[in-house]
Design an enzyme around this catalytic site. Sequence first.
Site, short mmCIF file in Angstrom:
data_model
loop_
_atom_site.label_atom_id
_atom_site.label_comp_id
_atom_site.label_asym_id
_atom_site.label_seq_id
_atom_site.Cartn_x
_atom_site.Cartn_y
_atom_site.Cartn_z
N GLU A 176 -10.93 5.64 0.34
CA GLU A 176 -11.02 4.91 -0.93
C GLU A 176 -9.60 4.77 -1.46
O GLU A 176 -9.00 5.72 -1.93
CB GLU A 176 -11.90 5.67 -1.94
CG GLU A 176 -12.10 4.92 -3.26
CD GLU A 176 -11.06 5.27 -4.32
OE1 GLU A 176 -11.09 4.65 -5.40
OE2 GLU A 176 -10.23 6.16 -4.09
N ASP B 61 -11.32 10.33 -1.09
CA ASP B 61 -11.23 9.64 -2.36
C ASP B 61 -9.78 9.66 -2.87
O ASP B 61 -9.01 10.56 -2.54
CB ASP B 61 -12.15 10.32 -3.38
CG ASP B 61 -12.54 9.38 -4.52
OD1 ASP B 61 -12.22 8.18 -4.43
OD2 ASP B 61 -13.17 9.84 -5.48
#
Length: 322
Positions: free
Chosen positions: A78, A35
Amino acid sequence: DFFKRTGYPRAPRYYLMKWHADWVRKFGIDGFSADTVKHTEPGLWKELKKEASLALADWKRANPAKSIDQKPFWMVSEVYNYEIKHARKFDLGGGDFVDYLDQGFDSMISFSLRSDAKQPYEKIFSDYSKILNGEMKGYSVLNYISSHDDSSPFDPLRERPFESANKLLLAPGAAQIYYGDETARILRVEGAEGDATLRSFMNWDELKTNAQRGAYRVADIHDHWARLGRFRAAHPAVGAGVHQMLSASPYTFKRTWSKGQASDRVVVALDLPLETPVAISVAGVFNDGQTVRDWYTGKSAVVKGGKVQFDTAAPVALIAQD
Protein backbone atom coordinates in the site's frame (compact mmCIF):
# COMPACT_ATOMS: atom_id res chain seq x y z
CA ASP A 1 22.50 -16.76 14.82
CA PHE A 2 20.44 -14.41 12.64
CA PHE A 3 22.97 -11.57 12.79
CA LYS A 4 25.86 -13.96 12.28
CA ARG A 5 24.23 -15.47 9.18
CA THR A 6 23.13 -12.19 7.59
CA GLY A 7 25.88 -9.85 8.65
CA TYR A 8 23.24 -7.19 9.35
CA PRO A 9 24.03 -4.64 12.08
CA ARG A 10 22.01 -4.87 15.29
CA ALA A 11 19.67 -2.08 14.28
CA PRO A 12 15.93 -2.07 15.16
CA ARG A 13 14.87 -2.65 11.53
CA TYR A 14 16.72 -5.98 11.42
CA TYR A 15 15.28 -7.19 14.72
CA LEU A 16 11.84 -6.44 13.22
CA MET A 17 12.71 -8.38 10.06
CA LYS A 18 13.83 -11.38 12.10
CA TRP A 19 10.67 -11.36 14.19
CA HIS A 20 8.45 -11.12 11.10
CA ALA A 21 10.37 -13.94 9.43
CA ASP A 22 9.96 -16.04 12.59
CA TRP A 23 6.16 -15.94 12.16
CA VAL A 24 6.62 -17.25 8.62
CA ARG A 25 9.04 -19.98 9.72
CA LYS A 26 6.76 -21.11 12.54
CA PHE A 27 3.31 -20.96 10.91
CA GLY A 28 3.91 -21.10 7.15
CA ILE A 29 2.51 -17.64 6.43
CA ASP A 30 3.01 -17.23 2.68
CA GLY A 31 2.58 -13.50 2.13
CA PHE A 32 2.57 -10.01 3.64
CA SER A 33 0.37 -7.03 2.88
CA ALA A 34 2.49 -4.02 3.82
CA ASP A 35 0.81 -0.78 4.82
CA THR A 36 2.19 2.78 4.52
CA VAL A 37 5.13 1.43 2.53
CA LYS A 38 6.48 4.82 1.48
CA HIS A 39 6.99 5.87 5.11
CA THR A 40 10.38 4.16 5.24
CA GLU A 41 13.29 3.44 2.92
CA PRO A 42 12.26 1.40 -0.17
CA GLY A 43 15.18 -1.01 0.15
CA LEU A 44 13.99 -2.23 3.56
CA TRP A 45 11.14 -4.14 1.93
CA LYS A 46 13.48 -6.02 -0.38
CA GLU A 47 15.47 -7.15 2.65
CA LEU A 48 12.28 -8.28 4.39
CA LYS A 49 11.21 -10.21 1.27
CA LYS A 50 14.54 -12.04 1.23
CA GLU A 51 14.27 -13.14 4.88
CA ALA A 52 10.58 -14.09 4.57
CA SER A 53 11.32 -16.14 1.45
CA LEU A 54 14.06 -18.09 3.23
CA ALA A 55 11.74 -18.66 6.20
CA LEU A 56 8.89 -19.95 4.01
CA ALA A 57 11.25 -22.36 2.27
CA ASP A 58 12.36 -23.65 5.70
CA TRP A 59 8.74 -24.14 6.79
CA LYS A 60 7.83 -26.01 3.60
CA ARG A 61 10.77 -28.36 4.00
CA ALA A 62 9.77 -29.03 7.61
CA ASN A 63 6.04 -29.40 6.83
CA PRO A 64 5.66 -31.09 3.43
CA ALA A 65 2.22 -32.47 4.29
CA LYS A 66 0.88 -29.01 5.21
CA SER A 67 2.38 -27.12 2.27
CA ILE A 68 -0.37 -26.34 -0.27
CA ASP A 69 1.95 -25.31 -3.11
CA GLN A 70 5.54 -24.47 -4.03
CA LYS A 71 4.86 -20.84 -4.87
CA PRO A 72 7.30 -18.22 -3.58
CA PHE A 73 6.58 -15.73 -0.79
CA TRP A 74 4.24 -12.97 -1.94
CA MET A 75 4.14 -9.29 -0.93
CA VAL A 76 1.62 -6.59 -1.84
CA SER A 77 2.17 -2.94 -0.97
CA GLU A 78 0.00 0.00 0.00
CA VAL A 79 1.75 3.09 -1.33
CA TYR A 80 -0.74 5.88 -0.69
CA ASN A 81 -2.12 7.36 -3.93
CA TYR A 82 -0.41 4.79 -6.17
CA GLU A 83 -2.47 4.24 -9.32
CA ILE A 84 -2.06 1.61 -12.01
CA LYS A 85 -1.06 4.32 -14.51
CA HIS A 86 2.10 4.91 -12.42
CA ALA A 87 3.15 1.35 -13.34
CA ARG A 88 6.75 1.03 -12.10
CA LYS A 89 7.46 4.71 -11.60
CA PHE A 90 5.86 6.27 -8.50
CA ASP A 91 6.75 9.86 -7.69
CA LEU A 92 7.36 10.39 -3.98
CA GLY A 93 7.51 14.12 -4.67
CA GLY A 94 9.96 16.45 -6.31
CA GLY A 95 10.83 13.95 -9.03
CA ASP A 96 11.97 11.28 -6.56
CA PHE A 97 10.73 8.21 -8.45
CA VAL A 98 10.69 4.71 -6.93
CA ASP A 99 10.04 1.34 -8.58
CA TYR A 100 8.46 -0.48 -5.65
CA LEU A 101 8.10 -3.67 -7.69
CA ASP A 102 11.88 -3.79 -7.76
CA GLN A 103 11.91 -3.57 -3.96
CA GLY A 104 10.44 -6.97 -3.19
CA PHE A 105 6.78 -6.42 -4.02
CA ASP A 106 4.74 -8.61 -6.36
CA SER A 107 1.68 -6.37 -6.45
CA MET A 108 0.59 -2.83 -5.62
CA ILE A 109 -2.72 -1.68 -4.19
CA SER A 110 -4.15 0.61 -6.87
CA PHE A 111 -6.16 3.60 -5.71
CA SER A 112 -7.57 4.29 -9.17
CA LEU A 113 -10.49 1.92 -9.83
CA ARG A 114 -12.76 3.77 -7.37
CA SER A 115 -12.68 6.71 -9.84
CA ASP A 116 -11.92 4.82 -13.06
CA ALA A 117 -15.16 2.88 -12.50
CA LYS A 118 -17.01 5.94 -13.78
CA GLN A 119 -15.59 5.16 -17.23
CA PRO A 120 -17.01 2.65 -19.75
CA TYR A 121 -16.05 -1.02 -19.40
CA GLU A 122 -13.80 -1.12 -22.45
CA LYS A 123 -11.81 1.95 -21.42
CA ILE A 124 -11.05 0.43 -17.99
CA PHE A 125 -10.35 -3.10 -19.16
CA SER A 126 -8.18 -2.25 -22.17
CA ASP A 127 -6.12 0.37 -20.30
CA TYR A 128 -5.47 -1.95 -17.36
CA SER A 129 -4.61 -4.90 -19.57
CA LYS A 130 -2.16 -2.85 -21.64
CA ILE A 131 -0.25 -1.76 -18.54
CA LEU A 132 -0.26 -5.16 -16.79
CA ASN A 133 0.89 -6.96 -19.93
CA GLY A 134 3.36 -4.23 -20.81
CA GLU A 135 5.36 -2.22 -18.27
CA MET A 136 4.13 -4.33 -15.35
CA LYS A 137 4.32 -7.77 -16.97
CA GLY A 138 4.95 -10.39 -14.30
CA TYR A 139 3.42 -8.21 -11.57
CA SER A 140 -0.09 -7.14 -10.62
CA VAL A 141 -2.28 -4.58 -8.90
CA LEU A 142 -4.95 -5.01 -6.22
CA ASN A 143 -8.12 -3.15 -7.26
CA TYR A 144 -10.96 -1.99 -5.03
CA ILE A 145 -14.07 0.19 -5.26
CA SER A 146 -14.46 0.90 -1.53
CA SER A 147 -12.25 0.57 1.51
CA HIS A 148 -12.09 1.07 5.28
CA ASP A 149 -10.41 4.48 5.03
CA ASP A 150 -11.04 5.79 1.51
CA SER A 151 -13.38 8.76 1.57
CA SER A 152 -14.12 8.54 -2.17
CA PRO A 153 -15.65 5.10 -2.83
CA PHE A 154 -17.38 4.32 -6.09
CA ASP A 155 -21.18 4.42 -5.70
CA PRO A 156 -21.38 5.03 -1.90
CA LEU A 157 -25.20 4.87 -1.97
CA ARG A 158 -25.04 1.52 -3.80
CA GLU A 159 -27.25 2.57 -6.67
CA ARG A 160 -25.17 0.63 -9.23
CA PRO A 161 -24.33 -2.66 -7.46
CA PHE A 162 -24.33 -4.88 -10.56
CA GLU A 163 -22.10 -2.50 -12.48
CA SER A 164 -19.79 -2.29 -9.45
CA ALA A 165 -19.43 -6.07 -9.41
CA ASN A 166 -18.73 -6.21 -13.14
CA LYS A 167 -16.07 -3.53 -13.01
CA LEU A 168 -14.27 -4.82 -9.93
CA LEU A 169 -14.44 -8.57 -10.50
CA LEU A 170 -13.82 -8.44 -14.26
CA ALA A 171 -11.07 -5.80 -14.26
CA PRO A 172 -7.55 -7.03 -15.05
CA GLY A 173 -5.54 -7.39 -11.85
CA ALA A 174 -6.54 -8.78 -8.45
CA ALA A 175 -9.75 -7.77 -6.66
CA GLN A 176 -10.28 -6.73 -3.05
CA ILE A 177 -13.92 -6.97 -1.97
CA TYR A 178 -14.61 -4.76 1.04
CA TYR A 179 -17.29 -6.18 3.33
CA GLY A 180 -20.70 -5.12 2.09
CA ASP A 181 -19.65 -4.44 -1.50
CA GLU A 182 -21.39 -7.70 -2.35
CA THR A 183 -24.58 -6.85 -0.41
CA ALA A 184 -24.91 -3.15 -1.28
CA ARG A 185 -24.15 -2.00 2.28
CA ILE A 186 -24.74 1.78 2.29
CA LEU A 187 -21.60 3.84 2.86
CA ARG A 188 -23.31 7.01 4.01
CA VAL A 189 -24.39 6.84 7.65
CA GLU A 190 -26.25 9.73 9.25
CA GLY A 191 -24.29 11.16 12.18
CA ALA A 192 -21.08 9.28 11.36
CA GLU A 193 -17.90 11.28 10.92
CA GLY A 194 -14.83 10.49 8.85
CA ASP A 195 -14.04 6.83 8.24
CA ALA A 196 -16.86 5.73 10.56
CA THR A 197 -19.32 6.12 7.68
CA LEU A 198 -17.39 3.40 5.83
CA ARG A 199 -17.50 0.96 8.75
CA SER A 200 -21.18 0.48 9.50
CA PHE A 201 -22.72 -2.80 10.61
CA MET A 202 -22.83 -5.52 7.96
CA ASN A 203 -26.35 -5.69 6.49
CA TRP A 204 -26.94 -9.37 7.25
CA ASP A 205 -30.65 -8.78 7.89
CA GLU A 206 -31.18 -7.24 4.45
CA LEU A 207 -29.42 -10.20 2.87
CA LYS A 208 -31.48 -12.70 4.84
CA THR A 209 -34.82 -11.08 3.96
CA ASN A 210 -33.80 -10.17 0.40
CA ALA A 211 -34.72 -6.56 1.14
CA GLN A 212 -35.60 -4.18 -1.66
CA ARG A 213 -32.81 -1.73 -2.52
CA GLY A 214 -34.11 0.70 -5.10
CA ALA A 215 -34.65 -1.30 -8.28
CA TYR A 216 -32.80 -4.30 -6.87
CA ARG A 217 -32.99 -6.85 -4.07
CA VAL A 218 -30.04 -7.47 -1.77
CA ALA A 219 -29.91 -11.28 -2.09
CA ASP A 220 -30.02 -10.95 -5.89
CA ILE A 221 -27.09 -8.51 -5.75
CA HIS A 222 -25.15 -10.95 -3.57
CA ASP A 223 -25.91 -13.79 -5.99
CA HIS A 224 -24.54 -11.76 -8.91
CA TRP A 225 -21.29 -11.05 -7.05
CA ALA A 226 -20.99 -14.72 -6.12
CA ARG A 227 -21.41 -15.92 -9.71
CA LEU A 228 -18.73 -13.53 -10.97
CA GLY A 229 -16.48 -14.44 -8.04
CA ARG A 230 -16.70 -18.18 -8.68
CA PHE A 231 -15.93 -17.64 -12.37
CA ARG A 232 -12.92 -15.43 -11.56
CA ALA A 233 -11.59 -17.93 -9.02
CA ALA A 234 -11.81 -20.79 -11.51
CA HIS A 235 -10.29 -18.91 -14.46
CA PRO A 236 -6.95 -17.10 -14.13
CA ALA A 237 -7.51 -15.51 -17.55
CA VAL A 238 -10.07 -13.16 -15.99
CA GLY A 239 -7.62 -11.31 -13.76
CA ALA A 240 -4.27 -12.20 -15.34
CA GLY A 241 -5.07 -12.60 -19.03
CA VAL A 242 -4.71 -10.34 -22.06
CA HIS A 243 -7.89 -8.39 -22.82
CA GLN A 244 -9.41 -7.85 -26.24
CA MET A 245 -12.87 -6.60 -27.19
CA LEU A 246 -14.78 -8.86 -29.60
CA SER A 247 -18.00 -6.90 -30.03
CA ALA A 248 -19.30 -3.46 -29.06
CA SER A 249 -22.94 -4.55 -29.00
CA PRO A 250 -23.55 -6.60 -27.01
CA TYR A 251 -20.30 -5.63 -25.32
CA THR A 252 -18.18 -8.78 -25.49
CA PHE A 253 -14.52 -9.40 -24.75
CA LYS A 254 -12.04 -12.24 -24.47
CA ARG A 255 -9.21 -12.88 -22.03
CA THR A 256 -6.38 -15.29 -22.80
CA TRP A 257 -3.68 -16.41 -20.38
CA SER A 258 -0.76 -18.82 -20.39
CA LYS A 259 2.05 -19.61 -17.99
CA GLY A 260 4.38 -22.51 -18.60
CA GLN A 261 2.24 -25.50 -19.57
CA ALA A 262 -0.95 -23.95 -18.18
CA SER A 263 -3.38 -21.87 -20.24
CA ASP A 264 -6.89 -20.47 -20.00
CA ARG A 265 -9.30 -18.52 -22.19
CA VAL A 266 -12.71 -17.01 -21.55
CA VAL A 267 -15.30 -14.83 -23.24
CA VAL A 268 -17.53 -12.43 -21.30
CA ALA A 269 -20.59 -10.51 -22.49
CA LEU A 270 -22.20 -7.75 -20.40
CA ASP A 271 -25.46 -5.82 -20.27
CA LEU A 272 -27.36 -8.47 -22.24
CA PRO A 273 -31.12 -8.14 -22.77
CA LEU A 274 -33.24 -10.06 -20.26
CA GLU A 275 -36.19 -10.59 -22.60
CA THR A 276 -34.63 -13.18 -24.87
CA PRO A 277 -31.28 -14.97 -25.31
CA VAL A 278 -28.92 -13.45 -27.88
CA ALA A 279 -26.07 -14.86 -29.97
CA ILE A 280 -22.63 -14.01 -28.54
CA SER A 281 -19.46 -13.80 -30.62
CA VAL A 282 -16.72 -16.27 -29.58
CA ALA A 283 -14.85 -16.42 -32.89
CA GLY A 284 -11.11 -16.88 -32.54
CA VAL A 285 -11.53 -18.20 -28.99
CA PHE A 286 -13.75 -21.25 -29.34
CA ASN A 287 -14.22 -23.30 -32.50
CA ASP A 288 -17.41 -24.23 -34.32
CA GLY A 289 -18.74 -27.51 -32.95
CA GLN A 290 -17.15 -26.95 -29.57
CA THR A 291 -19.36 -27.15 -26.47
CA VAL A 292 -18.94 -24.23 -24.07
CA ARG A 293 -20.51 -23.41 -20.73
CA ASP A 294 -21.97 -20.19 -19.37
CA TRP A 295 -20.87 -19.99 -15.73
CA TYR A 296 -23.57 -17.41 -15.01
CA THR A 297 -26.56 -19.62 -15.84
CA GLY A 298 -24.86 -23.03 -15.81
CA LYS A 299 -26.13 -23.71 -19.34
CA SER A 300 -24.07 -25.27 -22.13
CA ALA A 301 -24.31 -24.76 -25.89
CA VAL A 302 -22.47 -25.57 -29.13
CA VAL A 303 -20.58 -22.90 -31.09
CA LYS A 304 -22.01 -22.30 -34.57
CA GLY A 305 -20.78 -19.75 -37.10
CA GLY A 306 -18.40 -18.19 -34.58
CA LYS A 307 -21.24 -17.51 -32.13
CA VAL A 308 -22.97 -19.24 -29.25
CA GLN A 309 -26.50 -18.82 -27.94
CA PHE A 310 -27.69 -20.22 -24.61
CA ASP A 311 -31.33 -21.07 -24.02
CA THR A 312 -31.68 -18.92 -20.89
CA ALA A 313 -31.50 -15.12 -20.90
CA ALA A 314 -29.26 -13.46 -18.31
CA PRO A 315 -27.64 -10.02 -17.93
CA VAL A 316 -24.14 -11.52 -18.18
CA ALA A 317 -22.53 -14.44 -19.99
CA LEU A 318 -19.35 -15.96 -18.53
CA ILE A 319 -18.16 -18.39 -21.17
CA ALA A 320 -15.46 -21.04 -20.89
CA GLN A 321 -14.77 -24.47 -22.34
CA ASP A 322 -17.26 -27.00 -21.00
